[in-house]
Design an enzyme around this catalytic site. Structure first.
Site, PDB file in Angstrom:
ATOM      1  N   LYS A 138      -3.204  -0.236  14.374  1.00  0.00           N
ATOM      2  CA  LYS A 138      -1.936  -0.307  13.642  1.00  0.00           C
ATOM      3  C   LYS A 138      -1.357   1.093  13.395  1.00  0.00           C
ATOM      4  CE  LYS A 138       1.382  -1.480  11.067  1.00  0.00           C
ATOM      5  NZ  LYS A 138       2.365  -2.500  11.017  1.00  0.00           N
TER       6      LYS A 138
ATOM      7  N   LYS B 108       5.423   6.381   5.611  1.00  0.00           N
ATOM      8  CA  LYS B 108       4.165   6.182   4.866  1.00  0.00           C
ATOM      9  C   LYS B 108       2.958   6.236   5.817  1.00  0.00           C
ATOM     10  CE  LYS B 108       3.513   1.785   3.558  1.00  0.00           C
ATOM     11  NZ  LYS B 108       2.350   1.176   4.199  1.00  0.00           N
TER      12      LYS B 108
ATOM     13  N   HIS C 289      16.089   6.441  20.877  1.00  0.00           N
ATOM     14  CA  HIS C 289      17.448   6.622  20.362  1.00  0.00           C
ATOM     15  C   HIS C 289      17.421   7.730  19.314  1.00  0.00           C
ATOM     16  CE1 HIS C 289      18.608   3.006  22.401  1.00  0.00           C
ATOM     17  NE2 HIS C 289      17.563   2.400  21.874  1.00  0.00           N
TER      18      HIS C 289
ATOM     19  N   CYS D 147       7.544   1.898   6.548  1.00  0.00           N
ATOM     20  CA  CYS D 147       6.334   1.979   7.384  1.00  0.00           C
ATOM     21  C   CYS D 147       6.102   3.348   8.015  1.00  0.00           C
ATOM     22  CB  CYS D 147       6.395   0.916   8.461  1.00  0.00           C
ATOM     23  SG  CYS D 147       6.592  -0.719   7.750  1.00  0.00           S
TER      24      CYS D 147
ATOM     25  N   THR E 224       0.876  -1.181   0.000  1.00  0.00           N
ATOM     26  CA  THR E 224       0.000   0.000   0.000  1.00  0.00           C
ATOM     27  C   THR E 224       0.907   1.223   0.000  1.00  0.00           C
ATOM     28  OG1 THR E 224      -0.101  -0.150   2.421  1.00  0.00           O
ATOM     29  CG2 THR E 224      -1.954  -1.053   1.202  1.00  0.00           C
TER      30      THR E 224
ATOM     31  N   LEU F 251       5.342  -6.680  12.712  1.00  0.00           N
ATOM     32  CA  LEU F 251       6.739  -7.115  12.656  1.00  0.00           C
ATOM     33  C   LEU F 251       7.668  -5.998  12.187  1.00  0.00           C
ATOM     34  CD1 LEU F 251       7.336  -7.664   9.407  1.00  0.00           C
ATOM     35  CD2 LEU F 251       6.124  -9.773   9.916  1.00  0.00           C
ATOM     36  N   ARG F 252       8.904  -6.067  12.689  1.00  0.00           N
ATOM     37  CA  ARG F 252       9.935  -5.112  12.289  1.00  0.00           C
ATOM     38  C   ARG F 252      10.842  -5.788  11.273  1.00  0.00           C
ATOM     39  NH1 ARG F 252      12.710  -4.917  17.838  1.00  0.00           N
ATOM     40  NH2 ARG F 252      11.917  -7.006  17.649  1.00  0.00           N
TER      41      ARG F 252
ATOM     42  N   GLU G 192      -0.279  -6.448  11.087  1.00  0.00           N
ATOM     43  CA  GLU G 192       0.995  -7.087  11.422  1.00  0.00           C
ATOM     44  C   GLU G 192       1.922  -6.050  12.059  1.00  0.00           C
ATOM     45  OE1 GLU G 192       1.804 -10.341  11.337  1.00  0.00           O
ATOM     46  OE2 GLU G 192       3.417  -9.368  12.428  1.00  0.00           O
TER      47      GLU G 192
ATOM     48  N   GLY H  18      13.370   6.095   8.987  1.00  0.00           N
ATOM     49  CA  GLY H  18      13.099   5.784   7.583  1.00  0.00           C
ATOM     50  C   GLY H  18      12.343   4.480   7.497  1.00  0.00           C
TER      51      GLY H  18
HETATM   52  C1  UGA Z   1       8.052  -0.568  12.147  1.00  0.00           C
HETATM   53  C2  UGA Z   1       7.470  -0.964  13.514  1.00  0.00           C
HETATM   54  O1  UGA Z   1       8.521  -0.976  14.512  1.00  0.00           O
HETATM   55  C3  UGA Z   1       6.827  -2.348  13.443  1.00  0.00           C
HETATM   56  O2  UGA Z   1       6.202  -2.651  14.690  1.00  0.00           O
HETATM   57  C4  UGA Z   1       5.749  -2.328  12.338  1.00  0.00           C
HETATM   58  O3  UGA Z   1       5.135  -3.593  12.181  1.00  0.00           O
HETATM   59  C5  UGA Z   1       6.413  -1.958  11.026  1.00  0.00           C
HETATM   60  O4  UGA Z   1       7.019  -0.651  11.161  1.00  0.00           O
HETATM   61  C6  UGA Z   1       5.331  -1.949   9.971  1.00  0.00           C
HETATM   62  O5  UGA Z   1       4.432  -1.106  10.029  1.00  0.00           O
HETATM   63  O6  UGA Z   1       5.276  -2.876   9.152  1.00  0.00           O
HETATM   64  P1  UGA Z   1      10.327  -1.123  10.815  1.00  0.00           P
HETATM   65  O7  UGA Z   1       9.896  -0.072   9.842  1.00  0.00           O
HETATM   66  O8  UGA Z   1      10.802  -2.433  10.313  1.00  0.00           O
HETATM   67  O9  UGA Z   1       9.105  -1.470  11.829  1.00  0.00           O
HETATM   68  O10 UGA Z   1      11.521  -0.516  11.643  1.00  0.00           O
HETATM   69  P2  UGA Z   1      11.815   0.023  13.107  1.00  0.00           P
HETATM   70  O11 UGA Z   1      12.746  -0.889  13.785  1.00  0.00           O
HETATM   71  O12 UGA Z   1      10.588   0.386  13.825  1.00  0.00           O
HETATM   72  O13 UGA Z   1      12.647   1.352  12.756  1.00  0.00           O
HETATM   73  C7  UGA Z   1      12.091   2.391  11.956  1.00  0.00           C
HETATM   74  C8  UGA Z   1      13.037   3.557  11.876  1.00  0.00           C
HETATM   75  O14 UGA Z   1      13.104   4.247  13.124  1.00  0.00           O
HETATM   76  C9  UGA Z   1      14.475   3.223  11.522  1.00  0.00           C
HETATM   77  O15 UGA Z   1      14.960   4.166  10.595  1.00  0.00           O
HETATM   78  C10 UGA Z   1      15.212   3.327  12.836  1.00  0.00           C
HETATM   79  O16 UGA Z   1      16.579   3.635  12.712  1.00  0.00           O
HETATM   80  C11 UGA Z   1      14.450   4.475  13.491  1.00  0.00           C
HETATM   81  N1  UGA Z   1      14.552   4.498  14.957  1.00  0.00           N
HETATM   82  C12 UGA Z   1      14.013   3.486  15.699  1.00  0.00           C
HETATM   83  C13 UGA Z   1      15.162   5.573  15.579  1.00  0.00           C
HETATM   84  O17 UGA Z   1      15.665   6.518  14.925  1.00  0.00           O
HETATM   85  N2  UGA Z   1      15.219   5.588  16.947  1.00  0.00           N
HETATM   86  C14 UGA Z   1      14.697   4.607  17.697  1.00  0.00           C
HETATM   87  O18 UGA Z   1      14.773   4.706  18.942  1.00  0.00           O
HETATM   88  C15 UGA Z   1      14.088   3.517  17.067  1.00  0.00           C
END
Ligand code: UGA
Length: 437
Positions: free
Chosen positions: A207, A266, A254, A263, A87, A153-154, A151, A260
Site C-alpha cells: 500500500k 500522509k 499531469h 492519502c 490514521t 480506492l480513490r 484499500e 493533496g
Molecule cells: C490515492 C490513490 O490514488 C488511491 O489508489 C489510494 O487508495 C488512496 O490515495 C488512498 O490511499 O486511500 P486519492 O487521494 O483519492 O487516492 O486521490 P488521487 O486521485 O490519487 O489524487 C491525489 C492527488 O494527486 C490530487 O491532488 C490530484 O490532483 C493529484 N494528481 C493526480 C496530480 O497532481 N497529477 C496526476 O497526474 C494525478
C-alpha cells in the site's frame, strides 16, 4: 454469506461496507460517533462520493447493510471485523495509531469464538503485529486470524474502484484466513480480479509503496514542468510522449499545483519516517515531499509575477478549493496553502467551488464565498484556477474577461486553451506550458 462488521464509517469504512454488502454479505457499519450513525440510519450520507448514496440505500433496502453505534455488540455478532478507522499524521511524520489501538482493545474485549480481524486502513508496516499483540494481551485465549487487506480506492471514484479493483491484497499467515477472505471477495473472481496472498508485512508495504510511487510520479512531472518553463518546452507533449512508453504509462503524469488529499501527503511522510526508523532512508520519497511543498508555494510566486509583483489591496478569485474534482475534500489541498499566503499578504480572496466551500469555510471563515464562478471573478484583479472541475473547463473566456477588473489568470491545472486565452487578450500563466506576459 458472511456476517461482517466495519469499524469506522469514513471514506474507506462506508464505501467498503456498502461495497461488501453489494457482494451479498450482511454488513454492519459501526462507529463510536453516535451522531454520525444516527444520520446514516436516517439515510443521510455524511460524505460526497458519486454513487455512494444509491449503493447504501439499495443495500439498506435489501436488509444487507446496517448501522450501529454499539461497537462491542457489532464485534460479537460478526465473522469478520474490518478495521477502517483514521490514521492521521502525527507531529513527527509518523501515522497516529491511537484510534487503531483503541479499536484493537475493544476487539480483544469482545472476541467470542473464531473470527478474522482485518485492517483496511493504511497502517505503518508492523502495525498488524501490534494489533495482534494488543488483542492477545487482553484476551490470551482468543481465536482469530489477522489479515491486512489494504484499500486502493480513490476519492471521487471510490465506489467504482471498490467494486472493480485492479487487485485485492490478502496479507495473512493462515490458509484458513485466505479461504475466508476468498469467500468475501468471491464476486470478484468472476471478473478475474487478481487476488494476491502475501504476508501481513508485505501487504502493509504494498500500500505504501504504491501511494509513494504515484506521489513520486507527480512530483517528477511537476519538476519536469518547471524545467519546461525555463527551457521553452511543453510539458503536455513531453508527458504524452513519455506515457506512450508502456514501462512508464500515461497515468499520473499531469502537472499541477502539487498533490493533496488525505492519502499521498500522509502516506509519503509515514513511509519516509519508517525508512528513517529502520535506517533505510527513502531519499526519493523525501525528495517528492519537498518538491510537492515547494510546488504549492511556486503557484503563489507565479501569481504574484502575473500581478506585477504585488497582492496588496488587490482581489484574487480562487476557482476550485477541493484537492481534486468530484470530491468536497479539502484536506492538504493546494488551495489551503495558497489561500493562506494570499490572506497573509493582504489580498482580498473571492472563492468558489461547486461542492467544497462548506469544508473550506471551517479553515477560512473570513474570506468571501460566492455561488458561481461568475460572481467570484467579478472585479477581481486576477484569477487562480486550482481544481479541474468540468464547469471551469467550459468557461466562456470572453465572459470571464468582461467580468474581471483585469484579464489575468493562472491556470494551475492547464485546462484552459492557450489559444483561447491569447485571443481573448488574457495575461496568463500555467504549469509547464507556453508563457505569455
Ligand atoms: C490515492 C490513490 O490514488 C488511491 O489508489 C489510494 O487508495 C488512496 O490515495 C488512498 O490511499 O486511500 P486519492 O487521494 O483519492 O487516492 O486521490 P488521487 O486521485 O490519487 O489524487 C491525489 C492527488 O494527486 C490530487 O491532488 C490530484 O490532483 C493529484 N494528481 C493526480 C496530480 O497532481 N497529477 C496526476 O497526474 C494525478
Amino acid at each position: 454469506m458472511k456476517k461482517i462488521t466495519f469499524i469506522g464509517t469514513g471514506y474507506v469504512g462506508l464505501v467498503g461496507g456498502a461495497g461488501i454488502s453489494e457482494f451479498g454479505h450482511s454488513v454492519t457499519c459501526a462507529d463510536i460517533d453516535q451522531n454520525k450513525i444516527a444520520r446514516l440510519q436516517e439515510g443521510e450520507i455524511p460524505i460526497y462520493e458519486p454513487g455512494l448514496e444509491s449503493l447504501v440505500k439499495q443495500n439498506v433496502a435489501k436488509g444487507r447493510l446496517h448501522f450501529s453505534d454499539n461497537v462491542p455488540e457489532s464485534i460479537q455478532n460478526a465473522d469478520i471485523i474490518f478495521i477502517a478507522v483514521g490514521t492521521p499524521q502525527g507531529s513527527n511524520g509518523e501515522a497516529n495509531l491511537s484510534a487503531i489501538e483503541s479499536v484493537a482493545k475493544t476487539i480483544g474485549e469482545n472476541l467470542n469464538g473464531y473470527k478474522i480481524v482485518c485492517t483496511k486502513s493504511t497502517v505503518p508496516i508492523g502495525t498488524g503485529k501490534r494489533i495482534e499483540e494488543i488483542i492477545r494481551s487482553i484476551n490470551p485465549n482468543s481465536d482469530f486470524d489477522y489479515v491486512s487487506n489494504p484499500e486502493f480506492l480513490r476519492e471521487g471514484a471510490a465506489v467504482k474502484d471498490f467494486l472493480h479493483p485492479d487487485r485485492v491484497i490478502i496479507g495473512t499467515r493462515t490458509q484458513k484466513a485466505i479461504d475466508v477472505m476468498g469467500e468475501v471477495y468471491r464476486p470478484l473472481y468472476i471478473n478475474e480480479t487478481p487476488i494476491i496472498s502475501t504476508s501481513v508485512e508485505t501487504a502493509e508495504m504494498i500500500k505504501y509503496a504504491a501511494n509513494a510511487f504515484l506521489s513520486l510520479k507527480i512530483s517528477y512531472i511537476n519538476e519536469i514542468a518547471n524545467l519546461c518553463e525555463a527551457v521553452g518546452a511543453d510539458v503536455h507533449e513531453v508527458a504524452r510522449a513519455m506515457g506512450l512508453d508502456g514501462r512508464i504509462s500515461a497515468k499520473f503524469l499531469h502537472p499541477g499545483p502539487g498533490y493533496g488529499g488525505s492519502c499521498f501527503p500522509k502516506d509519503t511522510h509515514a513511509l519516509a519516517a519508517t525508512g528513517q526508523k529502520y535506517s533505510s532512508p527513502l531519499y526519493t520519497v523525501e525528495a517528492a515531499i519537498k518538491t510537492n511543498a515547494s510546488q504549492k508555494v511556486r503557484m503563489v510566486d507565479k501569481l504574484q509575477r502575473l500581478m506585477d509583483g504585488s497582492f496588496k489591496g488587490k482581489t484574487v478569485a480562487v476557482l476550485g478549493l477541493a484537492f481534486k474534482p468530484q470530491t468536497d475534500d479539502v484536506r492538504e489541498a493546494a488551495s489551503r496553502v495558497i489561500v493562506s499566503q494570499l490572506v497573509d499578504s493582504g489580498t482580498t480572496v473571492h472563492a468558489y467551488d461547486p461542492i467544497a466551500m462548506d469544508n473550506f469555510k471551517i479553515h477560512f471563515p473570513d474570506i468571501q464565498y460566492f455561488d458561481s464562478w461568475q460572481d467570484a471573478v467579478k472585479n477581481a484583479h486576477a484569477c487562480i484556477l486550482l481544481t479541474e472541475w468540468n464547469e471551469f473547463r467550459g468557461m466562456d473566456l470572453n465572459e470571464l474577461k468582461d467580468l474581471m477588473k483585469r484579464p489575468v489568470i493562472l491556470d494551475t491545472k492547464n485546462i484552459l486553451s492557450i489559444h483561447g486565452l491569447e485571443s481573448s487578450g488574457f495575461t496568463y500563466d500555467n504549469v509547464g506550458r507556453k508563457l505569455h506576459l
